[in-house]
Design an enzyme around this catalytic site. Structure first.
Site, PDB file in Angstrom:
ATOM      1  N   ALA A 154      -9.357 -11.627 -10.010  1.00 53.74           N
ATOM      2  CA  ALA A 154      -8.174 -10.839 -10.365  1.00 53.74           C
ATOM      3  C   ALA A 154      -8.590  -9.398 -10.630  1.00 53.74           C
ATOM      4  O   ALA A 154      -9.698  -9.137 -11.116  1.00 53.74           O
ATOM      5  CB  ALA A 154      -7.472 -11.418 -11.590  1.00 53.74           C
TER       6      ALA A 154
ATOM      7  N   GLY B 116      -6.916  -5.067 -11.320  1.00 50.32           N
ATOM      8  CA  GLY B 116      -5.800  -4.142 -11.490  1.00 50.32           C
ATOM      9  C   GLY B 116      -5.076  -4.242 -12.819  1.00 50.32           C
ATOM     10  O   GLY B 116      -5.642  -4.663 -13.830  1.00 50.32           O
ATOM     11  N   ASP B 117      -3.818  -3.841 -12.798  1.00 50.82           N
ATOM     12  CA  ASP B 117      -3.044  -3.751 -14.027  1.00 50.82           C
ATOM     13  C   ASP B 117      -2.866  -5.099 -14.717  1.00 50.82           C
ATOM     14  O   ASP B 117      -2.524  -5.151 -15.902  1.00 50.82           O
ATOM     15  CB  ASP B 117      -1.639  -3.188 -13.724  1.00 50.82           C
TER      16      ASP B 117
ATOM     17  N   LYS C  27     -19.606  31.180 -20.500  1.00 53.81           N
ATOM     18  CA  LYS C  27     -19.602  30.077 -21.475  1.00 53.81           C
ATOM     19  C   LYS C  27     -18.288  29.338 -21.269  1.00 53.81           C
ATOM     20  O   LYS C  27     -17.235  29.772 -21.756  1.00 53.81           O
ATOM     21  CB  LYS C  27     -19.718  30.622 -22.899  1.00 53.81           C
TER      22      LYS C  27
ATOM     23  N   SER D 260       0.811  -1.212   0.000  1.00 58.07           N
ATOM     24  CA  SER D 260       0.000   0.000   0.000  1.00 58.07           C
ATOM     25  C   SER D 260       0.847   1.266   0.000  1.00 58.07           C
ATOM     26  O   SER D 260       0.557   2.212   0.709  1.00 58.07           O
ATOM     27  CB  SER D 260      -0.917  -0.007   1.238  1.00 58.07           C
TER      28      SER D 260
ATOM     29  N   CYS E 198       2.470   6.177  -7.296  1.00 63.19           N
ATOM     30  CA  CYS E 198       2.356   7.359  -8.163  1.00 63.19           C
ATOM     31  C   CYS E 198       3.190   8.529  -7.625  1.00 63.19           C
ATOM     32  O   CYS E 198       3.402   9.513  -8.327  1.00 63.19           O
ATOM     33  CB  CYS E 198       0.912   7.802  -8.294  1.00 63.19           C
TER      34      CYS E 198
END
Lengths: 552, 552
Positions: free
Chosen positions: B281, B283-284, B435, B39, B43
């Site tokens: 399974a 994730g990546d 806008k 954990s 990143c």
């Protein structure tokens, strides 16, 4: 050749004029405004006073000349439209510089008169040091007074968007400011507890904030004004800015026999047509249909006005453009904070008898381990049966606009809180989290509706029933540093599993922590172990916001 | 009592462990990771090297001890799962510190092994100065090398997210950096023209960017490495970071006879179950179903991994949680710029044979008159028949994450470009415009689909047909300062109405300006006056981006 006359040259009117020309090179388009400017950045006025916007010219988005040059629109400023003869299809225009009036016929007439300031009958309000802040001349006069008299103290009446922005501008100039607000909160578009961080930051930035306080009368003195307040206080000030809200400017429409809705705005259909043939109306003057309540509402915001202008232009030229509902997404910067909302507030849902559920979360604006992350305090309102999103409000220093924009789209799309769980939003440490603020709000709300969690609110914690025990699972240093809840049992989450034997199975535990995340883990641990429990949504942070609301 | 074994302790695995405990106090949960940490904030690794994240400990979100304490999860690090016996429902675990193996049975098994780095067979790559950047030990080693050897030059191979973040981190340390990228662009998630601003900013920040360049071999020298490139160049460097992409880590799954999809990822159903009973399974390592193309795809992103972990946990405990499609919303910071995307890119739509239309806009991130506004270059891809949004990409200095988040929600909701016209987003001068960027993109796309405008692309302007004339409606100083288009006729918009007699009704005018807004007004003026015309979408800014793409 179609002649289109447009009354009012800002937002809706200016958008309509430009769009109409893009749709037709043949149409004759004449736009009237009683003021000296059209298409100016009225939202920028406070920021020029405060200095964020340095150049006054930056506020003048278009001039009559540029409109003529680019769009072949005949823009007539200083021109007040005083009467409409709907039968003859003519309007009467008074040139405010020459005081001459003339009549001109139309094929289609667009009313975009905007709103007028609410100015209650306060004795003495009509003086040389009191101004609204809705036009360029208002702004110019305020700047002049500040400079000429080296104003040291100013008073703003009204804590809506313009009032708050005016306060911030004045503080940027190091002027002492008193803010008078009749309601117990500023920015009434959000619920009272969500406004408490704004009250705190106003005070932190030296603003003398007086909630629940009305201005009763004004008297002129040698060097300024003396204000008498409804609590008996008197206040000396040198400049008074009134921002007590607005109401639709319907006087002209009424002269044409146009139907006025029960909210006091011009009634229009989804084509932006009024009840009178060939007369259209847009913007702050009209009654919107609220997306959530489906009821008529006054929603004086620039975005809807602009889009209504576009639609009306198309329809005046034979198009069939529908303007739907308005959801009233709005944001206001108040010093370091932003507060924003979309859809209905809790008070609006209560007023309209709409059933709702509410949760609070306070996650970080981006990955907590990356510098600059700030808490986003988010309140989510949703239907208890379907989970459909009814409204959202957020306040904080960073990422507020993004979260409310995301929720505004979700609300507009008719999404539910279950959809929020699965949203895929931008994630890299400087921008968000793998589980974004909005995902987390979705998790909490969905857990609730799926029955995976039962929640209680701050009110339950403040006044628990005899069979209830408030259980705070924070660590003792947090209680010391941030504050404890009176009468709460404290067992830190990480020792709860080992201390379950201290709990009483006949009681119901109202579990809380700092923001509700650890309390959720504790809640699940308790119910999975056979205890009765509820999670106080939003934890101690929500508790503080609600408590402060009552102190204001 | 259910025993759940989890292989892999980051993102999906850790999310599943925590969620499983919240759902059941009785389950026995054991989580294995071959590395020393679970954990952790993978990143955040580049940002600790660069110094944005000061404290290494900030990256360690949970430890085995904290997981045990809070969630009663038995976390076993340095533990490689080497084999699965699906028939016996056991796994073999090797303790990498003692080299001892043992077997343990499961009721439910979750595979969250992640991805492994793609490391082509490049001679010499296995040396003491070459590292990936996927784990805490990777990061520690890179930091050590930089400090011990006072590294003056480093090379990064691969211009994806990790490569770009590594480059920025190294530049923050004043290390000279060469970035080698085999493709003609960095960040291949976006289309080539959208990456050109990234190329520019990399070069502006002193990065030696070499696109279309491959590393062929590495040889060690006394003080570092010598790299041989596919163009014959040689390059001396002191540190080599490889970030050439990842592929699913399926070796363990294959040992259990689990089906692998055609993309090379573990095939799972919407309950995150593999083809083998009781094995899940996430994730990546798994194959996602792309929301837009509905085809299997590899989408190694943290957000989906986390949410899949949550779903798998529920389902392993008897729940029926569905994980739907993945839309691959992503963002990357590259110095002053952010680039982000959601849904399909143009190249992906082409590859999958999906019909699309595309437009570009470049509006300001907030009101142009308020300081700090920066252009948002936005590309919108949508279905030519229905207007359904297929994908969006944006690049710029401010407000990029917000616009892609808004469009990610719109795409997820199945909204069309017509819906984008009516979105109500937060507006106050510091945050947006009446806008908004997204509204403007909706206006342009909707105008196109309603037939109110016909557009052309940069390619048409570069190489017009004989009956076509490129008409640039910018003002002459803009051409001088920013650049002109070869062979284009220049008539400023504001004089076009008076100079229509200079135009030839037998020609088709391809109209352009800086960003496409004035060209739209000019286009409408021309067609309303009986001329044939097209508006080059996105104007000169898009022209520059596309041209630079070919120069890279």
């Amino acid at each position: 050749m179609t002649r289109i006359l447009i009354v009012g040259g800002v937002a809706g009117g200016a958008s309509a004029a430009a769009r109409a020309r893009r749709m037709s090179e043949e149409a004759e388009i004449i736009m009237f405004d009683r003021g000296p400017y059209v298409s100016f950045a009225n939202c920028g006025l406070p920021y020029h006073i405060g200095g964020d916007i340095e150049l006054r010219d930056a506020l003048l988005l278009q001039t009559p000349e540029s409109f003529k040059q680019r769009f072949n629109v005949d823009v007539r400023v200083h021109s007040e439209v005083t009467h409409i003869d709907a039968a003859a299809k003519t309007i009467t225009v008074k040139d405010l510089q020459t005081q001459q009036s003339y009549s001109i016929s139309y094929d289609k007439l667009l009313l975009s008169p905007g709103a007028v300031s609410v100015r209650p009958n306060i004795p003495g309000l009509d003086n040389a040091r009191t101004f609204g802040l809705r036009t360029i001349p208002d702004m110019d006069q305020i700047k002049t007074i500040i400079q000429q008299h080296s104003v040291q103290h100013a008073t703003v009446v009204g804590g809506g968007y313009i009032g708050l922005e005016a306060v911030e501008a004045l503080r940027q100039l190091n002027i002492n400011v008193t803010l008078l607000e009749l309601a117990p909160q500023v920015m009434t578009a959000v619920d009272p507890e969500m406004a408490t961080p704004l009250h705190q930051t106003l005070r932190d930035h030296g603003v003398d904030l007086r909630l629940g306080t009305a201005l009763e009368s004004v008297s002129e003195t040698e060097n300024g004004l003396t204000l008498s307040l409804n609590n008996g206080d008197r206040l000396d000030t040198e400049l008074l800015i009134t921002a007590m809200g607005v109401k639709p400017d319907t006087s002209l429409a009424e002269s044409a026999g146009v139907n006025i809705g029960k909210t006091g705005g011009i009634a229009v259909n989804e084509a932006m047509q009024t009840s009178v043939s060939d007369i259209y109306a847009v913007g702050d003057a009209v009654e919107h249909i609220d997306l959530v309540t489906q009821q008529p509402a006054l929603i004086p915001l620039a975005g809807p006005a602009n889009r209504q202008g576009r639609s009306a232009a198309d329809n005046m030229l034979g198009g069939q453009k529908i303007y739907g509902h308005t959801q009233a997404t709005a944001i206001c910067r108040v010093f370091n904070l932003a507060a924003a909302c979309t859809g209905s507030s809790e008070k609006s849902l209560l007023k309209h008898g709409v059933a709702y559920e509410k949760i609070y979360v306070h996650p970080m604006s981006h990955a907590g381990y990356f510098p600059g992350a700030k808490p986003v305090s988010l309140k989510l309102l949703f239907a208890p049966d379907t989970g459909v999103i009814l409204g959202a409000q957020a306040v904080g220093e960073d990422g507020i606009d993004k979260r409310i924009d995301v929720l505004a789209v979700a609300l507009r799309a008719g999404m539910t809180v279950f959809d929020l769980e699965t949203l895929e939003l931008c994630y890299a440490p400087p921008y968000g989290s793998a589980k974004d603020v909005v995902n987390l709000a979705g998790f909490v709300a969905s857990n609730l509706l799926r029955g995976e969690i039962d929640i209680c609110q701050v009110e339950d914690i403040i006044d628990p029933q005899p069979h209830q025990v408030v259980l705070d699972v924070r660590n003792p240093p947090e209680l010391e540093n941030v504050g404890a809840i009176n009468g709460a049992l404290n067992i830190p989450l990480d020792s709860l599993r080992d201390r379950l034997n201290e709990l009483d199975r006949s009681k119901e535990y109202l579990v809380t922590c700092m923001v509700g995340l650890r309390a959720h883990v504790a809640y699940r641990l308790l119910v999975n172990s056979g205890f009765k429990a509820k999670n106080m949504t939003g934890g101690f942070k929500t508790y503080q916001m609600v408590k402060q609301q009552f102190k204001a």
